[in-house]
Scaffold this active site. Structure first.
Site, PDB file in Angstrom:
ATOM      1  N   GLY A  45       0.862  -1.183   0.000  1.00 54.49           N
ATOM      2  CA  GLY A  45       0.000   0.000   0.000  1.00 54.49           C
ATOM      3  C   GLY A  45       0.898   1.232   0.000  1.00 54.49           C
ATOM      4  O   GLY A  45       1.835   1.319   0.810  1.00 54.49           O
ATOM      5  N   ARG A  87      10.247  -1.759  -4.956  1.00 52.69           N
ATOM      6  CA  ARG A  87       9.036  -1.708  -5.779  1.00 52.69           C
ATOM      7  C   ARG A  87       9.003  -0.328  -6.453  1.00 52.69           C
ATOM      8  O   ARG A  87       9.156   0.685  -5.784  1.00 52.69           O
ATOM      9  CB  ARG A  87       7.773  -1.907  -4.919  1.00 52.69           C
ATOM     10  CG  ARG A  87       7.731  -3.273  -4.233  1.00 52.69           C
ATOM     11  CD  ARG A  87       6.361  -3.524  -3.602  1.00 52.69           C
ATOM     12  NE  ARG A  87       5.335  -3.727  -4.608  1.00 52.69           N
ATOM     13  CZ  ARG A  87       4.027  -3.716  -4.340  1.00 52.69           C
ATOM     14  NH1 ARG A  87       3.600  -3.481  -3.102  1.00 52.69           N
ATOM     15  NH2 ARG A  87       3.135  -3.922  -5.294  1.00 52.69           N
ATOM     16  N   ASP A 234      -1.454   4.711  -6.326  1.00 49.85           N
ATOM     17  CA  ASP A 234      -0.026   4.474  -6.076  1.00 49.85           C
ATOM     18  C   ASP A 234       0.837   5.603  -6.604  1.00 49.85           C
ATOM     19  O   ASP A 234       1.897   5.901  -6.062  1.00 49.85           O
ATOM     20  CB  ASP A 234       0.407   3.141  -6.676  1.00 49.85           C
ATOM     21  CG  ASP A 234      -0.051   2.025  -5.764  1.00 49.85           C
ATOM     22  OD1 ASP A 234      -1.216   1.606  -5.899  1.00 49.85           O
ATOM     23  OD2 ASP A 234       0.723   1.623  -4.872  1.00 49.85           O
ATOM     24  N   ASN A 244      -2.988   2.678 -10.149  1.00 47.21           N
ATOM     25  CA  ASN A 244      -3.453   1.982  -8.941  1.00 47.21           C
ATOM     26  C   ASN A 244      -3.506   0.492  -9.272  1.00 47.21           C
ATOM     27  O   ASN A 244      -3.203   0.074 -10.388  1.00 47.21           O
ATOM     28  CB  ASN A 244      -4.823   2.527  -8.508  1.00 47.21           C
ATOM     29  CG  ASN A 244      -5.243   1.996  -7.143  1.00 47.21           C
ATOM     30  OD1 ASN A 244      -4.466   2.044  -6.192  1.00 47.21           O
ATOM     31  ND2 ASN A 244      -6.435   1.459  -7.035  1.00 47.21           N
TER      32      ASN A 244
HETATM   33  O1  MRU Z   1       0.463  -4.000  -4.575  1.00 44.51           O
HETATM   34  P1  MRU Z   1      -0.104  -3.271  -3.404  1.00 44.51           P
HETATM   35  O2  MRU Z   1      -0.940  -4.113  -2.505  1.00 44.51           O
HETATM   36  O3  MRU Z   1       0.942  -2.485  -2.657  1.00 44.51           O
HETATM   37  O4  MRU Z   1      -1.086  -2.202  -4.084  1.00 44.51           O
HETATM   38  C1  MRU Z   1      -1.800  -1.335  -3.279  1.00 44.51           C
HETATM   39  C2  MRU Z   1      -2.745  -0.499  -4.032  1.00 44.51           C
HETATM   40  O5  MRU Z   1      -2.817  -0.545  -5.242  1.00 44.51           O
HETATM   41  C3  MRU Z   1      -3.544   0.501  -3.255  1.00 44.51           C
HETATM   42  O6  MRU Z   1      -4.782   0.709  -3.851  1.00 44.51           O
HETATM   43  C4  MRU Z   1      -2.778   1.822  -3.228  1.00 44.51           C
HETATM   44  O7  MRU Z   1      -1.480   1.648  -2.756  1.00 44.51           O
HETATM   45  C5  MRU Z   1      -3.463   2.850  -2.411  1.00 44.51           C
HETATM   46  S1  MRU Z   1      -3.368   2.469  -0.720  1.00 44.51           S
HETATM   47  C6  MRU Z   1      -4.005   3.713   0.191  1.00 44.51           C
END
Ligand code: MRU
Length: 339
Positions: A45, A87, A234, A244
């Site tokens: 996240g 990442r 993101d 996202n």
């Molecule tokens: O791959 P992840 O689980 O890190 O992806 C997270 C997301 O896409 C969320 O929607 C994004 O980070 C927003 S979190 C407030």
């Protein structure tokens, strides 16, 4: 619930790969362990990754044996480099590293000063995240009506942040105001953040939630079961395009077709004004095994070709409003916030 914090010179975080079966906190004792926790998605996240990045630098100085500030600064640079390679998509990870490194460079007269400044800056990033989410919740809840059913994708809740959440923060704020609001959570293949995490945290807060698989969104919208969509982000480009979790773009197209408002709830730290448009955003590609297996079970023949982009880009024109701690904006207005 606090997802991540500093404790005993270590980073303590809830291991999200074990949820919903087990709510277990693990500790990272050095930057390498923290970087692996990010790569393995124990912590994930965008805002939580920002906090994790800051804390990774904090434990580097807390545990450093350097007696010279230049040496400690070099250790910090190496640690920041390692975290940068974990990442690529979430803007918060990079903005947090830049912020802490800038503070470090400005406070490097002695190792004591450097240590204190870095820890303080990392703690501030985490504390601000909670306040920003609450403010965003307040701003966003004005768009929510009593009785609304809100569809969300992936997990943009307290687990994706330090606490409270972005998209789910808006839901929480609406509930705190007494609005009867319920949530539809998409499963979010391949890693099922919606099924495993969003449902878990909403259930704990007694917020009504219904789980669907990703391919049910069109059906559920056509049955008029969704009043609004709220997702997190993101990275947001200057023109308002939003990267996202993979599948967000599909949901935005469907919302547009069914004339359902599509909102993105995000802290300003996720907006990257240096990136002109969504096409420039680096999209992380993850291990094909995440697609070919589910809970350790093989789903596909061996050596099958697989695509596994972790994110997609939703064009600004499909986004009704962007909810931030500074207010609610049209995607086209985002750039002016930084001018
Ligand atoms: O791959 P992840 O689980 O890190 O992806 C997270 C997301 O896409 C969320 O929607 C994004 O980070 C927003 S979190 C407030």
């Amino acid at each position: 619930m606090r997802t991540i914090e500093l404790e005993d010179n270590q980073v303590k975080l809830i291991d999200q790969t074990l949820l919903p079966t087990e709510a277990k906190f693990v500790k990272c004792i050095n930057v390498e362990e923290l970087a692996r926790a990010i790569e393995e998605m124990k912590i994930r996240g965008a805002p939580a990754l920002g906090a994790a990045a800051g804390f990774g630098l904090a434990i580097t100085v807390m545990n450093s044996e350097s007696t010279k500030p230049e040496k400690m600064l070099q250790e910090l640079k190496n640690a920041a480099g390692r975290i940068r390679r974990t990442r690529p998509t979430a803007a918060n990870l990079f903005s947090a590293l830049d912020r802490v490194m800038k503070t470090a460079e400005q406070n490097a007269a002695s190792v004591e000063e450097l240590r204190e400044a870095v820890v303080e800056a990392a703690e501030a990033i985490a504390e601000e995240d909670i306040q920003v989410n609450q403010k965003m919740g307040e701003n966003g809840s004005e768009l929510i009506e009593d009785g609304d059913t809100i569809l969300t994708h992936c997990n943009a809740g307290s687990l994706a942040c330090v606490d409270y959440g972005t998209a789910l923060g808006v839901v929480r704020a609406a509930r705190e105001q007494g609005k009867d609001v319920s949530v539809i959570a998409t499963e979010t293949r391949p890693l099922c953040q919606g099924a495993r995490l969003t449902t878990w945290e909403l259930q704990r807060d007694d917020i009504p939630v219904t789980l669907i698989t990703d391919n049910m969104v069109g059906r559920v919208m056509s049955e008029e079961k969704v009043n609004r969509v709220i997702v997190g982000a993101d990275r947001i480009a200057a023109n308002g395009d939003v990267a996202n979790k993979i599948g967000t773009y599909t949901i935005a197209v469907l919302a547009n077709r069914h004339e359902i408002p599509f909102y993105v709830a995000t802290p300003l730290s996720t907006i990257d004004p240096q990136t002109e448009s969504g096409g420039e955003i680096e999209i992380e590609n993850r291990d094909p095994k995440e697609v070919t297996t589910l809970a350790g079970q093989e789903l596909a023949p061996k050596e099958i070709n697989v695509l596994n982009p972790a994110f997609d880009v939703t064009p600004a024109e499909l986004i009704t409003r962007i909810i931030t701690e500074k207010g609610v904006f049209k995607p086209s207005e985002i750039k002016s916030l930084f001018d």
